[in-house]
Write a protein that holds these residues in place. Structure first.
Motif, PDB file in Angstrom:
ATOM      1  N   GLY A  48      27.938  27.088   7.355  1.00 23.35           N
ATOM      2  CA  GLY A  48      28.716  26.647   6.202  1.00 23.35           C
ATOM      3  C   GLY A  48      30.055  26.051   6.553  1.00 23.35           C
ATOM      4  O   GLY A  48      30.691  25.420   5.689  1.00 23.35           O
ATOM      5  N   HIS A  49      30.507  26.229   7.808  1.00 22.54           N
ATOM      6  CA  HIS A  49      31.812  25.695   8.193  1.00 22.54           C
ATOM      7  C   HIS A  49      31.775  24.170   8.270  1.00 22.54           C
ATOM      8  O   HIS A  49      30.779  23.569   8.676  1.00 22.54           O
ATOM      9  N   SER A  50      32.883  23.556   7.931  1.00 20.67           N
ATOM     10  CA  SER A  50      33.024  22.105   7.940  1.00 20.67           C
ATOM     11  C   SER A  50      33.331  21.617   9.356  1.00 20.67           C
ATOM     12  O   SER A  50      34.082  22.258  10.105  1.00 20.67           O
ATOM     13  N   VAL A  51      32.746  20.472   9.718  1.00 17.40           N
ATOM     14  CA  VAL A  51      32.930  19.878  11.039  1.00 17.40           C
ATOM     15  C   VAL A  51      33.344  18.416  10.857  1.00 17.40           C
ATOM     16  O   VAL A  51      32.498  17.513  10.885  1.00 17.40           O
ATOM     17  N   PRO A  52      34.615  18.132  10.657  1.00 16.99           N
ATOM     18  CA  PRO A  52      35.058  16.754  10.452  1.00 16.99           C
ATOM     19  C   PRO A  52      35.261  16.024  11.775  1.00 16.99           C
ATOM     20  O   PRO A  52      35.995  16.489  12.649  1.00 16.99           O
ATOM     21  N   ILE A  53      34.606  14.886  11.944  1.00 15.63           N
ATOM     22  CA  ILE A  53      34.800  14.024  13.111  1.00 15.63           C
ATOM     23  C   ILE A  53      35.098  12.625  12.587  1.00 15.63           C
ATOM     24  O   ILE A  53      34.203  11.939  12.078  1.00 15.63           O
ATOM     25  N   GLY A  54      36.347  12.223  12.681  1.00 15.73           N
ATOM     26  CA  GLY A  54      36.744  10.946  12.105  1.00 15.73           C
ATOM     27  C   GLY A  54      36.541  10.951  10.609  1.00 15.73           C
ATOM     28  O   GLY A  54      36.982  11.868   9.907  1.00 15.73           O
ATOM     29  N   GLU A  55      35.839   9.949  10.120  1.00 15.34           N
ATOM     30  CA  GLU A  55      35.589   9.823   8.687  1.00 15.34           C
ATOM     31  C   GLU A  55      34.361  10.608   8.244  1.00 15.34           C
ATOM     32  O   GLU A  55      34.123  10.773   7.047  1.00 15.34           O
ATOM     33  N   ALA A  56      33.575  11.082   9.185  1.00 21.29           N
ATOM     34  CA  ALA A  56      32.358  11.827   8.855  1.00 21.29           C
ATOM     35  C   ALA A  56      32.660  13.327   8.774  1.00 21.29           C
ATOM     36  O   ALA A  56      33.488  13.848   9.518  1.00 21.29           O
ATOM     37  N   THR A  57      31.977  13.979   7.865  1.00 19.60           N
ATOM     38  CA  THR A  57      32.136  15.428   7.726  1.00 19.60           C
ATOM     39  C   THR A  57      30.783  16.098   7.879  1.00 19.60           C
ATOM     40  O   THR A  57      29.837  15.774   7.160  1.00 19.60           O
ATOM     41  N   GLY A  58      30.711  17.016   8.828  1.00 22.30           N
ATOM     42  CA  GLY A  58      29.476  17.749   9.041  1.00 22.30           C
ATOM     43  C   GLY A  58      29.576  19.164   8.519  1.00 22.30           C
ATOM     44  O   GLY A  58      30.675  19.680   8.266  1.00 22.30           O
ATOM     45  N   THR A  59      28.419  19.790   8.378  1.00 22.18           N
ATOM     46  CA  THR A  59      28.346  21.186   7.960  1.00 22.18           C
ATOM     47  C   THR A  59      27.388  21.916   8.888  1.00 22.18           C
ATOM     48  O   THR A  59      26.287  21.410   9.182  1.00 22.18           O
ATOM     49  N   VAL A  60      27.793  23.083   9.368  1.00 21.24           N
ATOM     50  CA  VAL A  60      26.897  23.900  10.196  1.00 21.24           C
ATOM     51  C   VAL A  60      25.832  24.492   9.281  1.00 21.24           C
ATOM     52  O   VAL A  60      26.134  25.273   8.380  1.00 21.24           O
ATOM     53  N   VAL A  61      24.571  24.108   9.507  1.00 26.77           N
ATOM     54  CA  VAL A  61      23.497  24.562   8.630  1.00 26.77           C
ATOM     55  C   VAL A  61      22.590  25.595   9.289  1.00 26.77           C
ATOM     56  O   VAL A  61      21.818  26.266   8.604  1.00 26.77           O
ATOM     57  N   GLU A  62      22.703  25.746  10.610  1.00 25.07           N
ATOM     58  CA  GLU A  62      21.832  26.715  11.294  1.00 25.07           C
ATOM     59  C   GLU A  62      22.438  27.073  12.635  1.00 25.07           C
ATOM     60  O   GLU A  62      23.053  26.237  13.302  1.00 25.07           O
ATOM     61  N   ILE A  63      22.270  28.332  13.035  1.00 22.56           N
ATOM     62  CA  ILE A  63      22.618  28.793  14.376  1.00 22.56           C
ATOM     63  C   ILE A  63      21.329  29.266  15.034  1.00 22.56           C
ATOM     64  O   ILE A  63      20.654  30.164  14.522  1.00 22.56           O
ATOM     65  N   LEU A  64      20.974  28.653  16.146  1.00 19.06           N
ATOM     66  CA  LEU A  64      19.724  28.985  16.819  1.00 19.06           C
ATOM     67  C   LEU A  64      19.874  30.283  17.602  1.00 19.06           C
ATOM     68  O   LEU A  64      20.806  30.437  18.405  1.00 19.06           O
ATOM     69  N   GLU A  65      18.969  31.209  17.371  1.00 21.08           N
ATOM     70  CA  GLU A  65      19.104  32.565  17.923  1.00 21.08           C
ATOM     71  C   GLU A  65      19.009  32.604  19.434  1.00 21.08           C
ATOM     72  O   GLU A  65      19.690  33.383  20.096  1.00 21.08           O
ATOM     73  N   GLU A  66      18.146  31.743  20.019  1.00 21.29           N
ATOM     74  CA  GLU A  66      17.878  31.904  21.446  1.00 21.29           C
ATOM     75  C   GLU A  66      19.068  31.533  22.318  1.00 21.29           C
ATOM     76  O   GLU A  66      19.218  32.055  23.424  1.00 21.29           O
ATOM     77  N   ASN A  67      19.930  30.630  21.860  1.00 23.39           N
ATOM     78  CA  ASN A  67      21.032  30.215  22.729  1.00 23.39           C
ATOM     79  C   ASN A  67      22.340  29.928  22.006  1.00 23.39           C
ATOM     80  O   ASN A  67      23.323  29.554  22.649  1.00 23.39           O
ATOM     81  N   GLY A  68      22.374  30.094  20.700  1.00 24.97           N
ATOM     82  CA  GLY A  68      23.603  29.868  19.968  1.00 24.97           C
ATOM     83  C   GLY A  68      23.911  28.427  19.644  1.00 24.97           C
ATOM     84  O   GLY A  68      24.985  28.122  19.105  1.00 24.97           O
ATOM     85  N   ASP A  69      22.994  27.506  19.953  1.00 25.90           N
ATOM     86  CA  ASP A  69      23.196  26.113  19.560  1.00 25.90           C
ATOM     87  C   ASP A  69      23.316  26.013  18.042  1.00 25.90           C
ATOM     88  O   ASP A  69      22.737  26.819  17.307  1.00 25.90           O
ATOM     89  N   ARG A  70      24.065  25.012  17.592  1.00 25.88           N
ATOM     90  CA  ARG A  70      24.218  24.777  16.162  1.00 25.88           C
ATOM     91  C   ARG A  70      23.436  23.545  15.714  1.00 25.88           C
ATOM     92  O   ARG A  70      23.329  22.565  16.478  1.00 25.88           O
ATOM     93  N   ILE A  71      22.934  23.605  14.502  1.00 21.53           N
ATOM     94  CA  ILE A  71      22.424  22.413  13.825  1.00 21.53           C
ATOM     95  C   ILE A  71      23.505  21.993  12.832  1.00 21.53           C
ATOM     96  O   ILE A  71      23.904  22.784  11.965  1.00 21.53           O
TER      97      ILE A  71
END
Length: 326
Positions: free
Chosen positions: A102-125
């Motif tokens: 749910g956290h916001s991920v702003p990069i320049g003019e684009a804004t991302g949202t963390v929608v998933e945390i992968l259990e096996e290694n902690g990678d984010r979608i």
């Protein structure tokens, strides 16, 4: 075997943090597996060890490095591992506590949202509301041992001159020595293997048999398969090309046209089916790459060669000198 068996001490001043202006001006150690002889040559001499008439064939990895490292508007780091779609990425992030669901991920003019945390290694979608401007915000993920951030010159110099298939986080560094002029004099063909984040990850287990390799995507064309099948001696240019060829030969009995993914771990005891030589750079202590070289040249001879390279003040790692094993 133990991971510690592949350790060595490297004086830090031998780490090449900047490339040579002339790609082909690197030094080249030639390691003869049969006799144990070590020669000190220049990369420009490689044609003296390759014979088209005798049926030699170089196999190069034509992957292209993409700007995969980004920083949010707050200065947090995002390493894009895989673009699932242009606006949906699988990423490594730092610091992790700033990338909860749910956290916001702003990069320049684009804004991302963390929608998933992968259990096996902690990678984010992370899902973005628009395409992130790669040309403005993307950086090359240079290896940490260079001790510096990427520079505009790296956009060209950290690519091979034959790079064409986009998808790697890191360069297939043995190919960085080639110029178009050198390449056109040598019999060659291409495979593609997109180098993943595993190239930066150390071996953390005590016994190498317990290490799990990362998976990387590869492709072998029909033209390359036929060229390899007809060659008398196949010489992969770099560990990525070798891993591709040996994976296909292991899975299909010989090199055929195919695509897939590989997590092959080549270490001493491995039975090679394709490679009759190898051009490679000098690799990190206790890494899977020095284990691969040890499998091909023999562990004792490999460690002897590394000691000789240090004594002779070779330049190490991605922008460093190279070793031809024949």
């Amino acid at each position: 075997m133990l991971t510690a068996d592949f350790d060595y001490h490297l004086p830090p001043e031998l780490i090449a943090s900047e490339p040579l202006v002339d790609r082909s001006a690197s030094r080249m150690m030639v390691l003869h597996r049969g006799s144990g002889q070590i020669e000190h040559r220049m990369f420009r001499d490689i044609g003296q060890f390759i014979s088209a008439a005798a049926g030699d064939r170089l196999v190069l990895n034509d992957t292209r490095v993409v700007p995969a490292r980004y920083f949010t508007n707050h200065g947090h780091e995002v390493l894009r591992l895989e673009p699932l779609t242009p606006t949906r990425w699988r990423c490594m992030v730092r610091p992790g506590k700033k990338f909860r669901i749910g956290h916001s991920v702003p990069i320049g003019e684009a804004t991302g949202t963390v929608v998933e945390i992968l259990e096996e290694n902690g990678d984010r979608i992370i899902e973005f509301d628009r395409v992130v401007d790669e040309s403005k915000h993307g950086h090359l993920a240079l290896p940490h041992y260079m001790g510096r951030e990427d520079q505009p010159a790296d956009r060209e110099r950290y690519q091979t001159v034959f790079a064409r298939q986009e998808g790697s986080i890191a360069a297939p560094t043995a190919g960085l020595h080639f110029t178009p002029e050198v390449l056109q004099t040598l019999p060659h063909c291409f495979v593609t293997l997109h180098v993943g984040v595993g190239t930066f990850q150390p071996v953390k287990v005590e016994n190498i048999a317990d290490h799990k390799m990362h998976s990387e995507v590869y492709e072998v064309s029909e033209a390359t398969a036929l060229a390899v099948q007809s060659a008398r001696r196949v010489i992969p240019i770099g560990t990525t090309a070798m891993r591709t060829l040996e994976t296909v030969a292991r899975d299909h009995g010989r090199v055929i046209a195919t695509r897939g993914s590989t997590d092959i771990f080549i270490h001493p005891g491995f039975e090679f089916k394709v490679a009759g030589g190898l051009l490679t750079n000098f690799h990190l202590p206790k890494s899977t790459l020095i284990m691969l070289v040890s499998a091909f040249a023999g562990k004792d001879l490999t460690m002897q060669a590394y000691a000789e390279a240090i004594h002779e003040r070779y330049r190490f790692f991605s922008y460093g000198d190279c070793m031809l094993i024949v």
